[in-house]
Design an enzyme around this catalytic site. Structure first.
Site, short mmCIF file in Angstrom:
data_model
loop_
_atom_site.label_atom_id
_atom_site.label_comp_id
_atom_site.label_asym_id
_atom_site.label_seq_id
_atom_site.Cartn_x
_atom_site.Cartn_y
_atom_site.Cartn_z
N THR A 151 -13.56 -0.18 25.47
CA THR A 151 -13.74 0.92 24.52
C THR A 151 -14.05 2.19 25.27
O THR A 151 -14.67 2.15 26.33
CB THR A 151 -14.87 0.62 23.49
OG1 THR A 151 -14.97 1.73 22.60
CG2 THR A 151 -16.21 0.40 24.15
N ASP A 202 -11.81 -3.07 17.25
CA ASP A 202 -11.19 -2.06 16.40
C ASP A 202 -11.90 -2.12 15.06
O ASP A 202 -12.06 -3.20 14.49
CB ASP A 202 -9.69 -2.28 16.23
CG ASP A 202 -9.04 -1.01 15.71
OD1 ASP A 202 -9.00 -0.02 16.48
OD2 ASP A 202 -8.60 -0.97 14.55
P1 ITT Z 1 -12.06 2.85 21.06
O1 ITT Z 1 -10.70 2.70 20.41
O2 ITT Z 1 -12.01 3.42 22.44
O3 ITT Z 1 -12.89 1.60 20.99
P2 ITT Z 1 -12.58 4.54 18.74
O4 ITT Z 1 -13.79 5.28 18.24
O5 ITT Z 1 -11.27 5.30 18.75
O6 ITT Z 1 -12.91 3.95 20.19
P3 ITT Z 1 -11.57 2.83 16.63
O7 ITT Z 1 -10.14 3.24 16.75
O8 ITT Z 1 -11.88 1.38 16.40
O9 ITT Z 1 -12.42 3.23 17.90
O10 ITT Z 1 -12.20 3.67 15.44
C1 ITT Z 1 -13.45 3.35 14.96
C2 ITT Z 1 -13.94 4.43 14.00
O11 ITT Z 1 -14.42 3.82 12.80
C3 ITT Z 1 -15.12 5.18 14.60
O12 ITT Z 1 -14.71 6.30 15.35
C4 ITT Z 1 -15.92 5.54 13.35
O13 ITT Z 1 -15.36 6.68 12.75
C5 ITT Z 1 -15.67 4.33 12.44
N1 ITT Z 1 -16.68 3.28 12.69
C6 ITT Z 1 -16.46 2.05 13.24
N2 ITT Z 1 -17.61 1.37 13.37
C7 ITT Z 1 -18.57 2.18 12.88
C8 ITT Z 1 -19.96 2.05 12.77
O14 ITT Z 1 -20.62 0.98 13.21
N3 ITT Z 1 -20.65 3.06 12.22
C9 ITT Z 1 -20.02 4.16 11.79
N4 ITT Z 1 -18.70 4.39 11.89
C10 ITT Z 1 -17.97 3.39 12.44
#
Ligand code: ITT
Length: 195
Positions: free
Chosen positions: A8, A69
């Site tokens: 990540t 994800d």
């Molecule tokens: P990586 O792909 O590098 O892991 P990313 O932030 O782009 O990082 P994702 O594509 O999985 O990851 O998007 C996850 C999004 O969903 C994150 O940026 C938040 O907006 C939301 N999200 C996921 N888990 C969350 C949490 O525990 N609390 C709040 N928002 C969350």
């Protein structure tokens, strides 16, 4: 030392994964952050995108790799922002994403939503992907300073406050991410017991 690459580029996720998973893995299993490229998330499900990221980290490092994800699925918005949670607003920052979601939910009565997390684990022996959910509701206004993303506007079922009012230890015990990591941890422990 047995190492798992955590694929990540989100520092908040990395912190939460270390806190939750650290307590579930056998002694001598260490988590390290990826230094690899960020692949395009071209999947149509959380599971597919988690696998894309874990496969890329495994391809880059040759080491057992884990990726998350995740996102929030809002019932009144037909599951949006879903897999597009980090890119929901044009700006793509947490603050802009939260502001856009609050705006779309203005005056909406049906406020149920679910945080979803898929975690993929890829090794030379194969691939495994799991998924878990954390149901709750979208609040009318942001509250709390902890966590990241949509935490300040999400109240998990059974809690009066928001996810951003939980301590990091509480979130690491209850969240969608904690639940998915709980499902994958036995596979990680088994992999290192065999190797
Ligand atoms: P990586 O792909 O590098 O892991 P990313 O932030 O782009 O990082 P994702 O594509 O999985 O990851 O998007 C996850 C999004 O969903 C994150 O940026 C938040 O907006 C939301 N999200 C996921 N888990 C969350 C949490 O525990 N609390 C709040 N928002 C969350």
């Amino acid at each position: 030392m047995s190492t798992v690459v955590v694929a990540t580029h989100n520092a908040h996720k990395l912190g939460e994964i270390s806190l939750s998973l650290g307590a579930m893995l056998g002694p001598g299993i260490e988590l390290i952050a990826t230094d690899g490229p960020e692949p395009d998330e071209t999947g149509t499900t959380f599971e597919e995108n988690a696998l894309i990221k874990a496969r890329e980290a495994f391809r880059h490092t040759g080491r057992p790799s884990l990726a998350d994800d995740s996102g929030i699925c809002v019932d009144a918005l037909d599951g949006a922002p879903g897999i597009r949670s980090s890119r929901f607003s044009e700006e793509g920052t947490d603050a802009a994403n939260v502001a856009l979601l609050l705006d779309k939910m203005k005056g909406v009565k049906e406020r149920t939503a679910t945080f979803v997390c898929a975690v993929a684990f890829v090794t030379k022996d194969g691939e495994r992907v799991v998924r878990a959910e954390w149901p709750g509701v979208i609040r009318a206004a942001a509250k709390g300073k902890a966590g990241f993303g949509y935490d300040p506007i999400f109240s998990p079922d059974g809690m009066t406050g928001t996810a951003a009012e939980l301590s990091s230890l509480e979130k690491a015990a209850f969240s969608h991410r904690a639940r998915a990591l709980g499902l994958i941890a036995p596979a990680i422990n088994r992999y290192f017991q065999r190797s």
